[in-house]
Scaffold this motif. Structure first.
Motif, mmCIF file in Angstrom:
data_model
loop_
_atom_site.group_PDB
_atom_site.id
_atom_site.type_symbol
_atom_site.label_atom_id
_atom_site.label_comp_id
_atom_site.label_asym_id
_atom_site.label_seq_id
_atom_site.Cartn_x
_atom_site.Cartn_y
_atom_site.Cartn_z
ATOM 1 N N GLY A 76 29.441 -125.322 -66.091
ATOM 2 C CA GLY A 76 28.346 -125.681 -65.692
ATOM 3 C C GLY A 76 28.216 -123.981 -64.451
ATOM 4 N N LYS A 77 29.294 -124.187 -63.450
ATOM 5 C CA LYS A 77 29.148 -123.121 -62.171
ATOM 6 C C LYS A 77 29.746 -122.197 -62.902
ATOM 7 C CE LYS A 77 29.166 -127.526 -59.419
ATOM 8 N NZ LYS A 77 30.233 -128.576 -58.130
ATOM 9 N N LYS A 78 30.496 -121.741 -63.779
ATOM 10 C CA LYS A 78 30.663 -120.421 -64.031
ATOM 11 C C LYS A 78 29.713 -119.546 -64.101
ATOM 12 C CE LYS A 78 35.514 -122.381 -64.060
ATOM 13 N NZ LYS A 78 35.744 -122.062 -63.201
ATOM 14 N N GLU A 119 17.175 -120.271 -61.844
ATOM 15 C CA GLU A 119 16.580 -120.598 -62.549
ATOM 16 C C GLU A 119 16.363 -121.787 -63.456
ATOM 17 O OE1 GLU A 119 15.935 -117.096 -64.717
ATOM 18 O OE2 GLU A 119 15.472 -115.724 -63.027
ATOM 19 N N SER A 120 17.182 -121.950 -63.397
ATOM 20 C CA SER A 120 17.388 -123.477 -64.634
ATOM 21 C C SER A 120 17.096 -124.591 -63.802
ATOM 22 C CB SER A 120 19.063 -123.447 -65.182
ATOM 23 O OG SER A 120 19.746 -122.797 -65.672
ATOM 24 N N ALA A 177 29.508 -132.334 -72.608
ATOM 25 C CA ALA A 177 28.454 -131.123 -73.078
ATOM 26 C C ALA A 177 27.179 -131.955 -71.065
ATOM 27 C CB ALA A 177 27.195 -131.943 -74.360
ATOM 28 N N VAL A 178 27.064 -133.275 -71.359
ATOM 29 C CA VAL A 178 26.073 -133.770 -70.769
ATOM 30 C C VAL A 178 26.720 -132.519 -69.328
ATOM 31 C CG1 VAL A 178 24.460 -136.210 -69.070
ATOM 32 C CG2 VAL A 178 25.477 -135.460 -71.880
ATOM 33 N N ILE A 179 27.251 -133.122 -68.530
ATOM 34 C CA ILE A 179 27.808 -132.728 -66.911
ATOM 35 C C ILE A 179 27.817 -130.865 -66.953
ATOM 36 C CG2 ILE A 179 29.174 -132.946 -65.056
ATOM 37 C CD1 ILE A 179 28.715 -134.986 -66.385
ATOM 38 N N PHE A 180 28.143 -130.487 -67.964
ATOM 39 C CA PHE A 180 27.889 -129.157 -68.767
ATOM 40 C C PHE A 180 26.597 -128.467 -68.277
ATOM 41 C CE2 PHE A 180 26.810 -124.979 -71.308
ATOM 42 C CZ PHE A 180 27.374 -124.239 -70.640
ATOM 43 N N LEU A 181 25.542 -129.637 -68.827
ATOM 44 C CA LEU A 181 23.965 -129.348 -68.482
ATOM 45 C C LEU A 181 23.837 -129.358 -68.048
ATOM 46 C CD1 LEU A 181 23.462 -130.146 -72.206
ATOM 47 C CD2 LEU A 181 23.007 -127.978 -71.482
ATOM 48 N N ALA A 182 24.476 -130.544 -66.566
ATOM 49 C CA ALA A 182 23.914 -130.919 -65.525
ATOM 50 C C ALA A 182 24.008 -129.734 -64.679
ATOM 51 C CB ALA A 182 24.178 -131.971 -64.975
ATOM 52 N N GLN A 183 25.626 -129.644 -64.094
ATOM 53 C CA GLN A 183 26.215 -128.003 -64.241
ATOM 54 C C GLN A 183 25.301 -126.964 -63.857
ATOM 55 O OE1 GLN A 183 30.338 -128.592 -65.007
ATOM 56 N NE2 GLN A 183 30.597 -130.043 -63.770
ATOM 57 N N MET A 184 25.438 -126.508 -65.204
ATOM 58 C CA MET A 184 24.120 -125.659 -65.405
ATOM 59 C C MET A 184 23.194 -125.320 -64.846
ATOM 60 S SD MET A 184 23.131 -123.667 -68.723
ATOM 61 C CE MET A 184 21.618 -122.479 -69.363
#
Length: 464
Positions: A105-107, A115-116, A369-376
């Motif tokens: 998510g930090k990529k 914005e997210s 998925a949860v951690i990816f969306l949180a990082q994003m």
């Protein structure tokens, strides 16, 4: 269109929605898309949320009572449940390790993530949810600048920026998380005012209680529970018939919001999704073809690597093509009994339970998925919150229906458990279908592994 398989219809709808969003952004039709197309995507999310809570409630209760009288389960029942829960924890832990190490998510660019983050804070404010603080944003110039223009991201009343950057945190004791699992009022929890863990706890508690009352009194309740579970699964089937149209609207709205006047942001999003997909796919491969064989060896099961996977390969292929553990169950039972030479009584006891409560692939995917969306969205989940993800994903896997895309509904449960927006599932929808096929393979492989473990380590146990 009717002759095209549903999953292909959904894939086509995904790409058409993305193309429409890009065209509407280029041609200046963004307002039309937001006002007349995107709302149908919101309806799709609302329908899934409508079903999520009752589905998980009745599915978990049905899964528990399906185990039979606890006095008759004996050592085999305890061993079966222990192995299933253990492999699920292993899958979630692997997912968390990979996603925290690689941080997909930090990529994405800082601009897209800022914005997210603002959009997340607005959602949290509109829903009276305390947004998760990120102290690192205090010194982020891009974030502070974005706060001044937050009306360009979504309409909202004026808020003190300092309150958003560092919301007050209530002091809690070390056992508060355990206290919060117990609902004071189950109807209040079911209405959405409580945590999903409270609903899961009640479902497990209620299911266990049903096992201890007389069958004459329990049977009508069990029939009602199973009937309700079947009804809500059928509701998912009905919704999925129209899902290509809903998915088109959902993707058109999501991509339109992300793109705005800059189409490059969409390319960045898909770059992030590529990283996310690689991590999920890699984690599933490690789980299926590395950890399961190591688990067999660790418990002294004498079976060759090639023989094990050759024996269950027909079930794996069917699982990949059907994305349904339930549809694959008869083939799995035949493969395990005939090819792996597992006792028929063990097979008939362990595998049906696994098809109900063992969703290792789904649990791993939910954690990532949860951690990816949180990082994003520039949200750093604490260790306690990630442990909540582990527990919720593990328990929610019990309630995951063994049907295609049921993991998406349960992912909404896991997102809500840590105060994140369940509508974010739209972000990962473009790649969900292929990942759903692979995680079903892991689910079925896990069932076969546990069945083998129970049989080979059950010397002296009465296999009922």
């Amino acid at each position: 269109m009717r002759n095209i398989p549903l999953y292909l219809q959904i894939v086509i709808a995904l790409f058409l929605g993305i193309i429409w969003a890009l065209l509407s952004s280029y041609l200046g039709w963004s307002n039309f898309t937001n006002n007349w197309i995107a709302p149908f995507g919101d309806i799709f999310i609302a329908l899934l949320k409508l079903i999520a809570i009752p589905l998980i409630l009745f599915s978990i209760i049905g899964g528990i009572v399906g185990l039979g009288n606890p006095k008759d389960l004996g050592k085999m029942g305890l061993k079966t449940l222990s192995f299933y829960i253990g492999t699920t924890f292993m899958a979630v832990a692997l997912g968390l390790l990979l996603v925290n190490t690689i941080s997909p998510g930090k990529k994405l660019s800082e601009e897209v993530r800022v914005e997210s983050r603002i959009a997340y804070e607005i959602w949290a404010e509109d829903n009276n949810i305390e947004s998760i603080a990120n102290p690192a944003l205090n010194n982020n110039k891009l974030y502070k600048e974005a706060l001044k223009n937050r009306d360009n991201i979504a309409s909202s009343s004026e808020v003190n920026p300092e309150d958003i950057v560092q919301p007050p945190q209530k002091e809690k004791g070390p056992l508060q998380a355990l206290v919060d699992i117990i609902p004071e009022n189950i109807f209040n929890a079911l209405s959405g005012n409580g945590s999903m863990l409270q609903i899961i706890f009640f479902a497990i508690f209620f299911g266990i209680a049903l096992l201890y009352i007389k069958p004459k009194k329990a049977d009508p309740i069990i029939q009602l529970v199973n009937g309700m579970s079947d009804a809500f699964i059928k509701m998912i089937d009905i919704i999925m018939i129209a899902s290509p149209y809903f998915v088109f609207a959902l993707m058109a709205g999501v991509v339109n919001d992300i793109a705005g006047d800059d189409i490059r942001k969409v390319l960045e999003l898909f770059m992030g999704l590529t990283w996310y997909s690689v991590i999920v796919f890699g984690g599933l491969l490690i789980m299926a073809f590395v950890l399961y064989p190591l688990l067999l060896k660790a418990f002294g099961v004498n079976i060759k690597y090639r023989d094990f996977f050759r024996g269950i390969s027909p079930a794996q292929v069917l699982a990949f093509s059907s994305s349904s553990s339930a549809a694959t169950l008869p083939v799995t039972m035949e493969c395990v009994e005939e090819n792996l030479k597992i006792d028929k009584k063990t097979v008939s006891f362990v595998l049906p339970i696994g098809a109900t409560i063992n969703m290792d692939g789904t649990s791993l995917y939910q954690a990532v998925a949860v951690i990816f969306l949180a990082q994003m969205h520039m949200i750093d989940l604490s260790l306690g919150q990630q442990l909540t993800v582990v527990l919720t994903a593990t328990l929610a896997s019990i309630g995951s229906a063994a049907i295609p895309s049921a993991g998406l509904v349960m992912l909404m449960v896991v997102l809500q458990s840590v105060g994140l927006n369940p509508a974010w599932i739209a972000i990962i929808l473009p790649v969900d279908r292929i990942l759903d096929m692979m995680r079903t393979v892991v689910n079925v492989t896990g069932d076969a592994t546990v069945c083998t473990l129970v049989d080979k380590t059950s010397t002296g146990i009465n296999k009922k």
